[in-house]
Design an enzyme around this catalytic site. Structure first.
Site, PDB file in Angstrom:
ATOM      1  CG  ASP A 104      -7.822   7.016  11.344  1.00  0.00           C
ATOM      2  OD1 ASP A 104      -9.011   7.254  11.065  1.00  0.00           O
ATOM      3  OD2 ASP A 104      -6.933   6.874  10.485  1.00  0.00           O
TER       4      ASP A 104
ATOM      5  CB  VAL B  47       3.076  -0.578   3.801  1.00  0.00           C
ATOM      6  CG1 VAL B  47       3.239  -1.871   4.603  1.00  0.00           C
ATOM      7  CG2 VAL B  47       2.817   0.588   4.755  1.00  0.00           C
TER       8      VAL B  47
ATOM      9  CB  ALA C 112       4.981   5.445   5.048  1.00  0.00           C
TER      10      ALA C 112
ATOM     11  N   GLY D  46       0.704   5.470   1.079  1.00  0.00           N
ATOM     12  CA  GLY D  46      -0.009   6.533   1.770  1.00  0.00           C
ATOM     13  C   GLY D  46       0.701   7.858   1.588  1.00  0.00           C
TER      14      GLY D  46
ATOM     15  N   GLY E 214       0.821  -1.205   0.000  1.00  0.00           N
ATOM     16  CA  GLY E 214       0.000   0.000   0.000  1.00  0.00           C
ATOM     17  C   GLY E 214       0.855   1.255   0.000  1.00  0.00           C
TER      18      GLY E 214
ATOM     19  CE  LYS F 260       3.931   4.362   8.509  1.00  0.00           C
ATOM     20  NZ  LYS F 260       3.105   4.679   9.704  1.00  0.00           N
TER      21      LYS F 260
END
Length: 399
Positions: free
Chosen positions: A254, A145, A143, A140, A138, A160
């Protein structure tokens, strides 16, 4: 004639002196590797018959592993590709490696190591510290991952890689340090473990436990609605993890389906404590505008003081969505409409939303109390919800 060959080669410009390519087999054996060293100067159209340009160094401590046929295949492919190239640049080399990767088994890795490679341009199968990058999981805002393997322990991790250009900002450094300090505290079977970190390396990273499974959001996308018995099993595990974190003075802030992972053996793992906060021991609160709109508590939306009851609210929204396939409030893409619904609207009856999927009134009552607008009317602690759910576990586990 060797002298004639050398004279011709001296006339050629912009040809690399050598090209190092490493092949590593990832089949849980020890230290097996093949190194191929190629001198492109000697691969020219005029001398295709010159075969001594390839030097093969074979280091195979395990006699039962035979990579020689694969090495021959690699040598043939590399020789052919380099024979076709007159001037090699970085882009062309990358294209060559991509073609060679297509020839390898899925669990084999081929790369060019460049000492001056920018950490911002890391590609799959590159090496970061003691880790080989296997697959991007993934990306973001802060960062990327990767699924990665520790070359010393052979353990698979979720690595990460922190965007280096952000690391020069003081606020971002504080956030990453906060994430590391919080993850040092958290050691619970239902919370992702931090295994390693290095912020001083050329590429800052944090290594976490790798989970073989799916996110709750992915499961809900596939199933739409999750049966009550399965929901209860997930619900209790999340509550136990949050109760543990809250007792340590940590609130998640979150909580959402994307941050809840379900292993293949049905074990729940909560992840992404990146914006978590330690509750101030004096004020017993934190105050920051963070979260995901569809799961944020009213006090978070108002940027008011928050505590563990905000996590309870977010979890209530998630459980409602698991059972009904829908969010309890406004699902508009208009963020202000979503905020308004969280602050003022009452949730639709779960049984009406669920249509043919029956939800027992006592379960719906618990969910409604979790998503009360006023934090004082909610459950104050996760263990209170666990106590109320426990009698229903046997009752509904088989339904």
């Amino acid at each position: 004639d060797q002298n004639e060959i050398n004279n011709q080669l001296n006339k050629i410009e912009n040809i690399p002196t050598n090209l190092d390519i490493n092949f590593t087999n990832n089949l849980n054996y020890k230290d097996e590797s093949i190194k191929i060293k190629i001198t492109p100067n000697l691969i020219k159209r005029k001398y295709p018959e010159y075969k001594r340009i390839i030097i093969l160094e074979n280091k195979l401590p395990n006699p039962y592993i035979n990579l020689i046929p694969l090495a021959i295949l690699l040598i043939s492919a590399i020789t052919y590709l380099l024979y076709k190239i007159r001037k090699l640049n970085t882009k062309e080399i990358t294209q060559i490696i991509q073609k060679l990767n297509d020839l390898l088994p899925r669990k084999s890795y081929l790369k060019i190591t460049k000492n001056n490679e920018s950490p911002e341009k890391i590609t799959d199968n590159a090496k970061v510290s003691d880790y080989i990058l296997l697959e991007r999981l993934g990306t973001g805002a802060t960062a990327v991952v990767y699924k990665a393997q520790n070359i010393k322990t052979r353990n698979i991790v979720a690595l990460k890689l922190i965007h280096k250009h952000l690391f020069s900002e003081n606020w971002f450094q504080e956030r990453i340090q906060n994430e590391i300090e919080i993850n040092k505290i958290l050691t619970h079977p239902n919370i992702i473990r931090m295994l390693d970190y290095n912020l001083s390396d050329n590429q800052p990273f944090i290594a976490f436990e790798y989970v073989q499974g799916k996110s709750l959001s992915k499961i809900m996308e596939e199933k739409k609605k999750i049966p009550l018995s399965e929901t209860l099993e997930i619900w209790i595990q999340i509550l136990e993890a949050l109760d543990y974190a809250h007792q340590k003075g940590i609130i998640h802030r979150d909580l959402k389906p994307d941050n809840i992972l379900i292993k293949e053996n049905k074990i729940v793992k909560i992840t992404d404590f990146g914006i978590s906060k330690r509750i101030d021991k004096t004020l017993n609160i934190t105050q920051d505008f963070v979260g995901t709109p569809w799961y944020m508590s009213p006090e978070q939306i108002k940027n008011q003081k928050t505590d563990n009851r905000s996590d309870i609210y977010s979890l209530g929204v998630i459980i409602y969505q698991m059972l009904t396939g829908k969010l309890p409030f406004e699902t508009s893409e208009n963020i202000y409409a979503v905020f308004k619904a969280h602050m003022f609207d009452n949730p639709i009856s779960a049984n009406i939303t669920a249509e043919s999927f029956y939800i027992p009134p006592d379960i719906e009552k618990i969910i409604r109390k979790m998503i009360e607008k006023d934090p004082k009317k909610r459950y104050q602690y996760c263990y209170e919800i666990i106590q109320e759910l426990t009698p229903f576990l046997l009752t509904y586990s088989q339904k």
